[in-house]
Write a protein that holds these residues in place. Structure first.
Motif, PDB file in Angstrom:
ATOM      1  N   ARG A 287       0.709  -1.130  -0.170  1.00  0.00           N
ATOM      2  CA  ARG A 287      -0.075   0.070  -0.003  1.00  0.00           C
ATOM      3  C   ARG A 287       0.977   1.118  -0.102  1.00  0.00           C
ATOM      4  NH1 ARG A 287      -4.781   1.805   0.592  1.00  0.00           N
ATOM      5  NH2 ARG A 287      -5.302   3.648   1.605  1.00  0.00           N
ATOM      6  N   HIS A 288       1.762   1.463   0.964  1.00  0.00           N
ATOM      7  CA  HIS A 288       2.766   2.471   0.937  1.00  0.00           C
ATOM      8  C   HIS A 288       3.361   2.732  -0.483  1.00  0.00           C
ATOM      9  CE1 HIS A 288       6.625   4.492   1.484  1.00  0.00           C
ATOM     10  NE2 HIS A 288       7.013   3.727   1.228  1.00  0.00           N
TER      11      HIS A 288
ATOM     12  N   ALA B 151       3.318  -6.033  11.625  1.00  0.00           N
ATOM     13  CA  ALA B 151       2.443  -5.265  10.963  1.00  0.00           C
ATOM     14  C   ALA B 151       2.223  -4.029  11.504  1.00  0.00           C
ATOM     15  CB  ALA B 151       1.086  -5.851  10.598  1.00  0.00           C
ATOM     16  N   GLU B 152       2.397  -3.931  12.830  1.00  0.00           N
ATOM     17  CA  GLU B 152       2.246  -2.548  13.413  1.00  0.00           C
ATOM     18  C   GLU B 152       3.503  -1.812  13.557  1.00  0.00           C
ATOM     19  OE1 GLU B 152      -0.533  -2.961  17.360  1.00  0.00           O
ATOM     20  OE2 GLU B 152       0.973  -4.339  17.552  1.00  0.00           O
TER      21      GLU B 152
ATOM     22  N   ASP C 156      -2.734   6.210   8.149  1.00  0.00           N
ATOM     23  CA  ASP C 156      -3.432   5.420   7.267  1.00  0.00           C
ATOM     24  C   ASP C 156      -4.519   4.664   7.865  1.00  0.00           C
ATOM     25  OD1 ASP C 156      -4.108   4.906   4.292  1.00  0.00           O
ATOM     26  OD2 ASP C 156      -3.522   2.792   4.960  1.00  0.00           O
ATOM     27  N   ASP C 157      -5.984   4.785   7.525  1.00  0.00           N
ATOM     28  CA  ASP C 157      -6.734   3.879   8.384  1.00  0.00           C
ATOM     29  C   ASP C 157      -6.671   2.534   7.819  1.00  0.00           C
ATOM     30  OD1 ASP C 157      -7.827   6.096   9.660  1.00  0.00           O
ATOM     31  OD2 ASP C 157      -9.506   6.661   8.034  1.00  0.00           O
ATOM     32  N   ILE C 158      -6.580   2.272   6.701  1.00  0.00           N
ATOM     33  CA  ILE C 158      -6.490   0.801   6.108  1.00  0.00           C
ATOM     34  C   ILE C 158      -5.421   0.189   6.605  1.00  0.00           C
ATOM     35  CG2 ILE C 158      -6.103  -0.700   3.808  1.00  0.00           C
ATOM     36  CD1 ILE C 158      -7.901   1.297   2.418  1.00  0.00           C
TER      37      ILE C 158
ATOM     38  N   LYS D 267      -5.844  -2.846  -0.299  1.00  0.00           N
ATOM     39  CA  LYS D 267      -6.904  -2.050  -0.574  1.00  0.00           C
ATOM     40  C   LYS D 267      -7.968  -1.825   0.355  1.00  0.00           C
ATOM     41  CE  LYS D 267      -6.224  -2.868  -5.615  1.00  0.00           C
ATOM     42  NZ  LYS D 267      -5.846  -1.441  -6.214  1.00  0.00           N
ATOM     43  N   GLY D 268      -7.689  -2.503   1.560  1.00  0.00           N
ATOM     44  CA  GLY D 268      -8.823  -2.341   2.486  1.00  0.00           C
ATOM     45  C   GLY D 268     -10.104  -3.168   2.138  1.00  0.00           C
TER      46      GLY D 268
END
Length: 316
Positions: free
Chosen positions: A22-23, A122-123, A133-135, A184-185
């Motif tokens: 995503r980044h 992941a954190e 970023d919310d997703i 993409k969430g």
């Protein structure tokens, strides 16, 4: 070229790679450079790194996520040193317990090394690349739920089951699909629903198999150790058998698809136990390997049982 390689076992590894993707997608890096997403286990990690770095077209950046440093990984330092002299930037994000000397060597050698056992991988990746970023926040939240076994989100458990169902190189195309959807969430995509339907019978059959083949080893100075196996992730096996043997002090699950072993216990230091078998991980949960687990199909080797007893006795 950029290469991202992550632990293929669980949502934490796959989720880490989804955040990385995503980044890179949001930063339009993919429009400028080829990005390759790889998956690894602790058994094949060193070999995959060797292949990635020992080529004419060395990547400009190598991103490693959710892989700890086991004693058998020592040869990586030579590969890293050569790659860095050839212009490769190496970043490693991890949360497994690693010896302080190894952490110091990595921090002094590679561009970025972040290790924090209080956060899942992941954190750590989310905080480094996409903190607001919310997703990415949701991916990290679900990954933590499965990795720390808080069991707060059904969607996290479902995603973990789907990832376990798709282990192995022959399922890499499905893991790539999972990474893309998560990035993409799209956590409730219809494909996830179809996967859950497909794995229901597999999960039930293998869970029953694990329970039927569970073996209890009683050690007078320690207590009961339950060992079982199935074509299922070792962590899932320990969770299944623990429900039937709640008073046992340690649980060992063997994924017979790949002969990978997980130990889970609140009564011994699992990482220290696993180090004797060239493994590693966390205090309550760790992974390791053994060259001769079975004498025959579904018959544990006496050498395996003997060595397990011998090592656990040291924690009594």
């Amino acid at each position: 070229m950029i290469v991202s390689i992550t632990h293929e076992h669980d949502l934490d590894g796959i989720g880490s790679q989804a955040i990385i993707k995503r980044h890179l997608d949001l930063s339009s890096v993919v429009l400028k450079k080829k990005v390759i997403y790889e998956f690894a286990t602790y058994v094949d990690f060193v070999e995959k790194i060797r292949v990635i770095l020992d080529t004419d077209k060395i990547p400009s950046k190598l991103i490693i996520s959710d892989i700890g440093f086991n004693d058998s990984f020592e040869e990586l330092f030579a590969y890293f040193e050569t790659a860095i002299t050839r212009g490769c930037k190496i970043l490693w994000f991890d949360h497994h317990i690693v010896d302080d000397l190894i952490k110091e060597r990595l921090r002094n050698l590679i561009d970025t090394y972040v290790n924090d056992p209080e956060r899942c991988a992941a954190e750590i990746v989310k905080d480094f690349y996409l903190p607001g970023d919310d997703i990415s926040n949701n991916i990290a939240k679900f990954a933590r739920d499965t990795d720390f076994r808080t069991e707060l989100f059904e969607v996290a458990s479902d995603l973990q089951s789907i990832i376990s169902f798709n282990r192995g190189a022959h399922n890499d195309h499905n893991k790539h699909r999972i990474v893309k959807l998560l990035s993409k969430g799209d956590f409730e995509n219809e494909w996830f629903s179809s996967q859950l339907e497909s794995l229901k019978q597999w999960l039930e059959e293998e869970s029953v198999f694990a329970l039927e083949h569970a073996i209890t080893i009683s050690l007078e100075s320690f207590g009961d150790v339950v060992i079982s196996w199935a074509k299922l992730g070792g962590g899932k096996i320990t969770k299944v058998v623990r429900q039937k043997f709640p008073r046992a002090k340690a649980f060992i699950g063997i994924d017979s698809r790949h002969n990978e072993i997980i130990i889970h216990s609140n009564f011994l230091n699992c990482r220290e136990f696993a180090k004797a078998f060239e493994g590693g991980g966390h205090k309550e949960r760790a992974g390791f390997k053994y060259s001769h687990i079975f004498d025959n199909p579904n018959v544990l080797s006496q050498s395996f049982i003997r060595d397990i007893k011998k090592r656990i006795s040291k924690f009594s």
